[in-house]
Design a protein around this motif. Structure first.
Motif, PDB file in Angstrom:
ATOM      1  N   LYS A  58       0.482  20.388  -1.297  1.00 14.37           N
ATOM      2  CA  LYS A  58      -0.710  19.718  -1.807  1.00 14.37           C
ATOM      3  C   LYS A  58      -0.591  18.204  -1.678  1.00 14.37           C
ATOM      4  O   LYS A  58      -1.529  17.522  -1.225  1.00 14.37           O
ATOM      5  CB  LYS A  58      -0.944  20.103  -3.268  1.00 14.37           C
ATOM      6  N   GLU A  59       0.566  17.654  -2.059  1.00 12.58           N
ATOM      7  CA  GLU A  59       0.723  16.194  -2.036  1.00 12.58           C
ATOM      8  C   GLU A  59       0.761  15.653  -0.605  1.00 12.58           C
ATOM      9  O   GLU A  59       0.185  14.592  -0.318  1.00 12.58           O
ATOM     10  CB  GLU A  59       1.991  15.801  -2.803  1.00 12.58           C
ATOM     11  N   ILE A  60       1.417  16.375   0.302  1.00 14.67           N
ATOM     12  CA  ILE A  60       1.441  15.932   1.701  1.00 14.67           C
ATOM     13  C   ILE A  60       0.057  16.057   2.320  1.00 14.67           C
ATOM     14  O   ILE A  60      -0.421  15.149   3.009  1.00 14.67           O
ATOM     15  CB  ILE A  60       2.472  16.753   2.509  1.00 14.67           C
ATOM     16  N   ASP A  61      -0.601  17.182   2.067  1.00 12.14           N
ATOM     17  CA  ASP A  61      -1.940  17.402   2.623  1.00 12.14           C
ATOM     18  C   ASP A  61      -2.925  16.347   2.135  1.00 12.14           C
ATOM     19  O   ASP A  61      -3.730  15.818   2.915  1.00 12.14           O
ATOM     20  CB  ASP A  61      -2.420  18.802   2.238  1.00 12.14           C
ATOM     21  N   GLN A  62      -2.875  16.013   0.853  1.00 12.84           N
ATOM     22  CA  GLN A  62      -3.762  14.990   0.302  1.00 12.84           C
ATOM     23  C   GLN A  62      -3.489  13.622   0.920  1.00 12.84           C
ATOM     24  O   GLN A  62      -4.423  12.860   1.221  1.00 12.84           O
ATOM     25  CB  GLN A  62      -3.612  14.923  -1.215  1.00 12.84           C
ATOM     26  N   SER A  63      -2.212  13.303   1.122  1.00  8.83           N
ATOM     27  CA  SER A  63      -1.848  12.019   1.717  1.00  8.83           C
ATOM     28  C   SER A  63      -2.347  11.924   3.155  1.00  8.83           C
ATOM     29  O   SER A  63      -2.884  10.885   3.573  1.00  8.83           O
ATOM     30  CB  SER A  63      -0.329  11.827   1.675  1.00  8.83           C
ATOM     31  N   ILE A  64      -2.161  12.998   3.923  1.00  7.92           N
ATOM     32  CA  ILE A  64      -2.627  13.021   5.312  1.00  7.92           C
ATOM     33  C   ILE A  64      -4.144  12.887   5.374  1.00  7.92           C
ATOM     34  O   ILE A  64      -4.688  12.091   6.151  1.00  7.92           O
ATOM     35  CB  ILE A  64      -2.164  14.312   6.018  1.00  7.92           C
ATOM     36  N   THR A  65      -4.841  13.651   4.541  1.00  9.59           N
ATOM     37  CA  THR A  65      -6.309  13.619   4.523  1.00  9.59           C
ATOM     38  C   THR A  65      -6.824  12.233   4.163  1.00  9.59           C
ATOM     39  O   THR A  65      -7.754  11.711   4.801  1.00  9.59           O
ATOM     40  CB  THR A  65      -6.861  14.641   3.514  1.00  9.59           C
ATOM     41  N   THR A  66      -6.215  11.612   3.166  1.00 10.42           N
ATOM     42  CA  THR A  66      -6.633  10.272   2.748  1.00 10.42           C
ATOM     43  C   THR A  66      -6.463   9.257   3.863  1.00 10.42           C
ATOM     44  O   THR A  66      -7.362   8.447   4.135  1.00 10.42           O
ATOM     45  CB  THR A  66      -5.819   9.819   1.518  1.00 10.42           C
ATOM     46  N   GLY A 111       0.780  -1.231   0.000  1.00 10.74           N
ATOM     47  CA  GLY A 111       0.000   0.000   0.000  1.00 10.74           C
ATOM     48  C   GLY A 111       0.810   1.278   0.000  1.00 10.74           C
ATOM     49  O   GLY A 111       0.277   2.350  -0.268  1.00 10.74           O
ATOM     50  N   ARG A 112       2.104   1.200   0.272  1.00 11.31           N
ATOM     51  CA  ARG A 112       2.939   2.404   0.299  1.00 11.31           C
ATOM     52  C   ARG A 112       3.388   2.760  -1.110  1.00 11.31           C
ATOM     53  O   ARG A 112       3.904   1.923  -1.849  1.00 11.31           O
ATOM     54  CB  ARG A 112       4.150   2.204   1.208  1.00 11.31           C
ATOM     55  N   ILE A 113       3.223   4.022  -1.462  1.00 14.16           N
ATOM     56  CA  ILE A 113       3.568   4.480  -2.802  1.00 14.16           C
ATOM     57  C   ILE A 113       4.566   5.631  -2.709  1.00 14.16           C
ATOM     58  O   ILE A 113       4.371   6.567  -1.930  1.00 14.16           O
ATOM     59  CB  ILE A 113       2.312   4.969  -3.559  1.00 14.16           C
ATOM     60  N   PHE A 114       5.632   5.552  -3.487  1.00 21.70           N
ATOM     61  CA  PHE A 114       6.604   6.648  -3.557  1.00 21.70           C
ATOM     62  C   PHE A 114       5.997   7.773  -4.396  1.00 21.70           C
ATOM     63  O   PHE A 114       5.446   7.542  -5.472  1.00 21.70           O
ATOM     64  CB  PHE A 114       7.910   6.167  -4.184  1.00 21.70           C
ATOM     65  N   ILE A 115       6.119   9.019  -3.896  1.00 19.31           N
ATOM     66  CA  ILE A 115       5.516  10.164  -4.590  1.00 19.31           C
ATOM     67  C   ILE A 115       6.559  11.103  -5.172  1.00 19.31           C
ATOM     68  O   ILE A 115       6.563  11.406  -6.350  1.00 19.31           O
ATOM     69  CB  ILE A 115       4.578  10.942  -3.642  1.00 19.31           C
ATOM     70  N   ARG A 116       7.475  11.588  -4.331  1.00 19.37           N
ATOM     71  CA  ARG A 116       8.488  12.525  -4.823  1.00 19.37           C
ATOM     72  C   ARG A 116       9.663  12.607  -3.873  1.00 19.37           C
ATOM     73  O   ARG A 116       9.614  12.121  -2.744  1.00 19.37           O
ATOM     74  CB  ARG A 116       7.904  13.910  -5.059  1.00 19.37           C
ATOM     75  N   GLU A 117      10.736  13.281  -4.314  1.00 20.77           N
ATOM     76  CA  GLU A 117      11.926  13.494  -3.500  1.00 20.77           C
ATOM     77  C   GLU A 117      12.555  14.820  -3.887  1.00 20.77           C
ATOM     78  O   GLU A 117      12.288  15.359  -4.967  1.00 20.77           O
ATOM     79  CB  GLU A 117      12.932  12.357  -3.722  1.00 20.77           C
ATOM     80  N   GLY A 118      13.386  15.360  -3.003  1.00 22.68           N
ATOM     81  CA  GLY A 118      14.071  16.597  -3.332  1.00 22.68           C
ATOM     82  C   GLY A 118      14.674  17.274  -2.120  1.00 22.68           C
ATOM     83  O   GLY A 118      14.341  16.955  -0.980  1.00 22.68           O
ATOM     84  N   GLN A 119      15.589  18.215  -2.384  1.00 23.25           N
ATOM     85  CA  GLN A 119      16.215  18.989  -1.320  1.00 23.25           C
ATOM     86  C   GLN A 119      15.282  20.105  -0.873  1.00 23.25           C
ATOM     87  O   GLN A 119      14.704  20.806  -1.698  1.00 23.25           O
ATOM     88  CB  GLN A 119      17.541  19.577  -1.798  1.00 23.25           C
TER      89      GLN A 119
END
Length: 215
Positions: free
Chosen positions: A194-202, A100-108
């Motif tokens: 947006k991506e973190i907020d969506q993940s937390i909400t889900t 169920g864990r999905i990689f989304i993004r990475e960066g400095q």
């Protein structure tokens, strides 16, 4: 014995073995486009129109499954890559490739950690249920710094006070001091937020649903 690649290379100058191997997958997409074109040009009253639409639905299902398999393969390889690079992870993160864990993004990203109280540049790995903070070069081993699981995490957007700094905070829960993330570009900050907020909400919705179902 002569290899397949060498055999093909002697007989054609157009494609190498890799190009030949990918052609069947490429044709799946072309078949879908072909069927769409045929349907568009077919008279609505034609006896074979329903058969064409059925074929298109079937081809779309096949393409969806192929794309899903490609994403799963990439996700697994990315988990393995990160597992090999990030050292000194806690026991809870010993295995990154969990169901169920999905990689989304990475960066400095520049961050301010609660304990350090100063701005520092860390490398972040964002997953569907987790955010990992590491320190070190992306070309070598990376030292684990911290992590936040999203099941109980809290994220808070912040109003920018300058033209070149855009921030938001994220905490492990509402009772703990947050980590501040700082960006020089508003668009980049918006993507991370947006991506973190969506993940937390889900995850919060899924947790509440499971709780209600268990009652």
């Amino acid at each position: 014995t002569q290899s397949t690649g060498a055999f093909l290379k002697e007989r054609t100058t157009a494609l190498d073995i890799g190009a030949y191997l990918i052609q069947p997958v490429q044709r799946l997409c072309r078949y879908e486009l072909l069927l769409k074109g045929l349907i568009k040009m077919t008279d609505p009253s034609h006896v074979h129109l329903s058969a064409l639409k059925e074929a298109l639905n079937g081809m779309q299902d096949v393409n969806d499954k192929v794309n899903s398999m490609k994403k799963d393969e990439y996700n697994t390889s990315k988990m393995i890559e990160i597992s090999e690079k990030v050292i000194n992870r806690p026991p809870s993160l010993e295995k990154l490739d969990v169901e169920g864990r999905i990689f989304i993004r990475e960066g400095q990203v520049d961050v301010i950690l609660p304990k350090e109280k100063k701005r520092t540049q860390l490398y972040l790995y964002l997953f569907s249920d987790l955010l990992i903070f590491v320190r070190g070069s992306k070309k070598t081993k990376e030292e684990f710094v911290d992590s936040i699981f999203f099941h109980s995490a809290a994220i808070q957007n912040q109003t920018s006070t300058t033209e070149d700094e855009f921030t938001f905070t994220i905490a492990k829960d509402r009772n703990q001091a947050p980590i501040q993330l700082l960006f020089t570009e508003e668009a980049l900050k918006g993507v991370w937020y947006k991506e973190i907020d969506q993940s937390i909400t889900t995850l919060h919705i899924e947790t509440r649903s499971q709780h209600l179902l268990s009652q």
